[in-house]
Design an enzyme around this catalytic site. Sequence first.
Site, PDB file in Angstrom:
ATOM      1  N   THR A  41       4.229   4.541   6.686  1.00  0.00           N
ATOM      2  CA  THR A  41       5.034   4.795   7.881  1.00  0.00           C
ATOM      3  C   THR A  41       5.202   3.512   8.689  1.00  0.00           C
ATOM      4  O   THR A  41       6.279   3.244   9.240  1.00  0.00           O
ATOM      5  CB  THR A  41       4.361   5.880   8.738  1.00  0.00           C
ATOM      6  OG1 THR A  41       4.246   7.066   7.950  1.00  0.00           O
ATOM      7  CG2 THR A  41       5.165   6.177   9.985  1.00  0.00           C
ATOM      8  N   HIS A  44       8.023   1.619   7.322  1.00  0.00           N
ATOM      9  CA  HIS A  44       9.324   2.109   7.794  1.00  0.00           C
ATOM     10  C   HIS A  44       9.630   1.551   9.184  1.00  0.00           C
ATOM     11  O   HIS A  44      10.761   1.162   9.479  1.00  0.00           O
ATOM     12  CB  HIS A  44       9.339   3.648   7.857  1.00  0.00           C
ATOM     13  CG  HIS A  44       9.292   4.318   6.524  1.00  0.00           C
ATOM     14  ND1 HIS A  44      10.302   4.193   5.592  1.00  0.00           N
ATOM     15  CD2 HIS A  44       8.369   5.124   5.950  1.00  0.00           C
ATOM     16  CE1 HIS A  44       9.994   4.907   4.513  1.00  0.00           C
ATOM     17  NE2 HIS A  44       8.817   5.472   4.701  1.00  0.00           N
TER      18      HIS A  44
END
Lengths: 346, 346, 346, 346
Positions: A41, A44
Amino acid sequence: MRALYKHHAGVGLKYDANRPKPTPGPRDVLIRVKKVGICGTDRHIWEWDDWAASRIPVGIVTGHEFVGTIEAVGSAVTNYKPGLRVSAEGHITAWKDYNSRTGAAHIASDTKIVGIDRDGCFAEYVVVPEENVWPVHPSIPDKIAAVLDPLGNAVHTVMEADVSAKSVLVTGVGIIGLMAVTVAKAAGASRIFATDVNPARLALAKRLGAVEAFDVRKGDDWVKEIKKATRGEGADVLLEMSGAPSAFDLGFRALRNGATAAILGIPSKPITFNITEHVVFKGAKVLGVNGRKMFQTWYQMEELLLSGRLELDEIITHEVPLEEFAEGFRTMISGEGIKVVMRVGE
Amino acid sequence: MRALYKHHAGVGLKYDANRPKPTPGPRDVLIRVKKVGICGTDRHIWEWDDWAASRIPVGIVTGHEFVGTIEAVGSAVTNYKPGLRVSAEGHITAWKDYNSRTGAAHIASDTKIVGIDRDGCFAEYVVVPEENVWPVHPSIPDKIAAVLDPLGNAVHTVMEADVSAKSVLVTGVGIIGLMAVTVAKAAGASRIFATDVNPARLALAKRLGAVEAFDVRKGDDWVKEIKKATRGEGADVLLEMSGAPSAFDLGFRALRNGATAAILGIPSKPITFNITEHVVFKGAKVLGVNGRKMFQTWYQMEELLLSGRLELDEIITHEVPLEEFAEGFRTMISGEGIKVVMRVGE
Amino acid sequence: MRALYKHHAGVGLKYDANRPKPTPGPRDVLIRVKKVGICGTDRHIWEWDDWAASRIPVGIVTGHEFVGTIEAVGSAVTNYKPGLRVSAEGHITAWKDYNSRTGAAHIASDTKIVGIDRDGCFAEYVVVPEENVWPVHPSIPDKIAAVLDPLGNAVHTVMEADVSAKSVLVTGVGIIGLMAVTVAKAAGASRIFATDVNPARLALAKRLGAVEAFDVRKGDDWVKEIKKATRGEGADVLLEMSGAPSAFDLGFRALRNGATAAILGIPSKPITFNITEHVVFKGAKVLGVNGRKMFQTWYQMEELLLSGRLELDEIITHEVPLEEFAEGFRTMISGEGIKVVMRVGE
Amino acid sequence: MRALYKHHAGVGLKYDANRPKPTPGPRDVLIRVKKVGICGTDRHIWEWDDWAASRIPVGIVTGHEFVGTIEAVGSAVTNYKPGLRVSAEGHITAWKDYNSRTGAAHIASDTKIVGIDRDGCFAEYVVVPEENVWPVHPSIPDKIAAVLDPLGNAVHTVMEADVSAKSVLVTGVGIIGLMAVTVAKAAGASRIFATDVNPARLALAKRLGAVEAFDVRKGDDWVKEIKKATRGEGADVLLEMSGAPSAFDLGFRALRNGATAAILGIPSKPITFNITEHVVFKGAKVLGVNGRKMFQTWYQMEELLLSGRLELDEIITHEVPLEEFAEGFRTMISGEGIKVVMRVGE
């Protein structure tokens, strides 16, 4: 304090040596951070993809995997005192909806996530509510304690699927898929099959306990091979860790009737899925897996670590100081490393 | 054919070299026996205790643990052919009551048991209904295939209790208790504690994977030690394998609130039990375990054996020819051996 | 404020019109009480039996079943505001042990109970932690909202046993046993059998939905009758609500193999129990039931009340003002009434 | 004998007054048929759609829902005798694969279906294996006993989803959806919501116990209405009975996090499905439902019928003699009737 924050609506993070130290509210604890993990994450957020642009407030400190020491507690905190070594669950809820009040707070409808919706742990200090604190067992080293969050994803998926004395297919052996292989073995899976597109990860999956590891770029004969190894019927359990539409189709084909599929992988958009064949006629059980059970998963994780059977050394490949975060992210994004840990303090 | 039978209402069994070979009915299979195991139940029959005197018809061939080869099948048999290596479930039912028709035939109300209620396998040939046959996986050696019945008791108990990532207390490490230790470890138990009165068995339990093995003759401090090792709360699971009243009392004391207790041990008479403290206030789940699930336990057993993680070598200690049954029983009854296997044919 | 308290180590309670009003801590709510229920436990406290003498601190305000309105909240309370009509779970925990953190707080190891270990609700005001508050659905009248605690015991027992499309035996139809009859019917039990020694209660059990209600003083032929009505096998589920040793013995006899028994009744001392026959050979599942699940039971209770299928009018038989507590207790203890509610305020 | 058979690869069935009477094999029973039901599957066979053309052998007698009387039994049959009133499970397996041997024969890998893969029950006589026979309780009338097969689909779906004390959404109230409404209510669902495109069926759903019945042609505000009625979170359970792709999308939207969806509806081709939002993030449990559990569903069905709470009178709308099959199919296909039963013999 020292911290990494999302300084603009674009690629990268910025280091700030003088970020203000956060103040805990009456029900919060202030934790001095020792080590943190870089999550998919966080990648990202670093790369500022569509999801990140739509969710992450510019300006926040990122990061949600960590271990540290309680430095101070709010006035209404009752269960913890300064000095305790802790990690924390990053999903924060007000404990007032159905799931929060029935043992399923990991799927609360009002969840806010540390390092995503509010300041995170890529910093000298982080604040979380008392309810989110997890005291770390003394036998668990900092390096592993820093990555209990993603390990918890793997444990949650494996335990939800109930792998004991069962044949298990893991589709996708990225960071969490690899963790799922060693977790499934420790949790009693009898035989583990793995698939991926990366030969190095497949080789590692075998070292961690998979009896077969298939490169899906070479065709789909692996479905037949799994059936052949399982009385011609198919595997008992699927752990979907890739989010790839083809893994959903072929993964379900490789299952026997009445099998269980636990899904952690998230396709980035709706997929075309043969629910009639794969779910209804098969009498399959499909379980969506989100986060970590608060705190059943954490207790299970502790037991599995105490068993001495989890092999994480080849998964946590690199460690860098916080200041060398650029190198840390490069190592992780390039695939040169798998899980990268950053040292923040003592 | 050669056979051992219960020749009188007293101690011992008798060898007969000319027992008539049994004839299979239309739905039966005739099996040429290769190896058999001596069960604790066979010991009761040998010693002709109260239970045996009340249940066993004098004249029957005893024995219910075996592996062999199908020699012939009845006219209405459809799934098997001569030549197949098989073991069999010894619980025979007409498949007409509630449990038989809902996946729980092991607790059918009309159960007859091979070697107890009808002729058994301590003989060159044994007959069982087609439904009871279990084809043995080629990778499993005869010596182990001969004892799938008691191993199945251990597997049933362990799987019923759901030990994956849990701390487990095994009270009583006789033959099945020892099997339960290695099965629980293979099935994913994180930490196993064992109790018994026999130091050699306790030492073996540790070699098979118990982290602690307590001699209950030395007092009950072991309850405190288990609590200390489990956050002060107690173990997650109890596998009761002794039938001793004190094991019920202390075993439940060593459990945390909300624990599961799977009970295979059978006290010989009603016990005085603090159900208020041990079950109600504790919110415990208590599971009676009888026989082996037909045939979920057998599939689980096969998976566990295929995993390569079951350690049975130190449990199956002796092997003798059928003709030396007296020595076999002596070895088992004296405690000199643990599980004793008898060779019947090729 | 007005309150009833345990004024001495003996029989009875005393009314005090000038008890100091309690002050909520930072995480507590202060509730103005409207109505309260008299529990069987309150009777033990009134009669000052051995249990009460060993557990209850002289001087405390008793009572734990109530509905009221939030009057004030502590400084760190976040989820509630004054004016909300609420009841509350009386089991208070620090939310730090295994069960509290895994959805099973009702069996926490550090539980303190309102009206037993600390001041209760037989008063104009009561204080409970924020986590214990239960907002009452607007459609539920005060009279019923006052007794959600015991109704929750019945709901917890019924739901734990899973009665849907099953035949159910309720042994003991006192207050909670009667509630269990109407709850089991609403929750989908196909056929309910009840036993007791009180003809009036048995008659009420039939009006609430039992197909048969047996007076156990007339012998144990009822076991045969239940078997006859259930294919000769026995009932699917036992809900033990009496605590009587004979109910344990006969209740288990009336069950089929593979049945489930949920135990709420608490024998006052260890019982002699045939665990071999009733649990092991039967393959039974025995579930200890304590309190109410926090808060799954409360949600289930709300759903059952919203279904309109619970019949509580004949169970809540009397209502008196707090000042007439002596009459309330007399009505309840004499058996003249079943559940007695006391009015405290508006 | 009299029979309806598939006489050509096209629309319709043909009546034959002189079809040869079938002969039971050694393990079969021969049943004289009393009444049969016309299934949606029979409609597919009648209309000779793509599925029928690919699966049904021209020449077979069709039909699989029936009640009749045993006329004769094969030589190896042990549990039944002529004269018994019975229905039968239409899924036939050799009882040799994993699911058949573990209590899940309804999803056996070798299933052959009566009236689809072999001669069925639209005839004076039908043959099924002994294992498939279901003795019908004397209290159940022939008209209902003739449709236990589709009622079983509804019961299987409802029981798999576990509806006790839960809010339930039924998407699609055709024959089985309507049955699911009355079954869910009898099985303890607290509140039932239904959707369909047919106002008459929606009105019937309300009469059978749905608290709300939404016409999906009027938009998707019903999703909001369900959420509003369920604390803003969504229903606890989805029973998907339509096979419509939009029902999958909207049905899952109407569920709370952590909900269960039991899927009986079969989309005719792969659907586009947002598994990330509807399953993974939601932490949902999705259960494929196929046939009826052999024979747990049949026992549950019997219990539900014995409870007296199933309302089937408005669902079984028409009854015609076998010879008027054309009228029977017309009534069913036109929607003029719901479930149509045909009388075959006494």
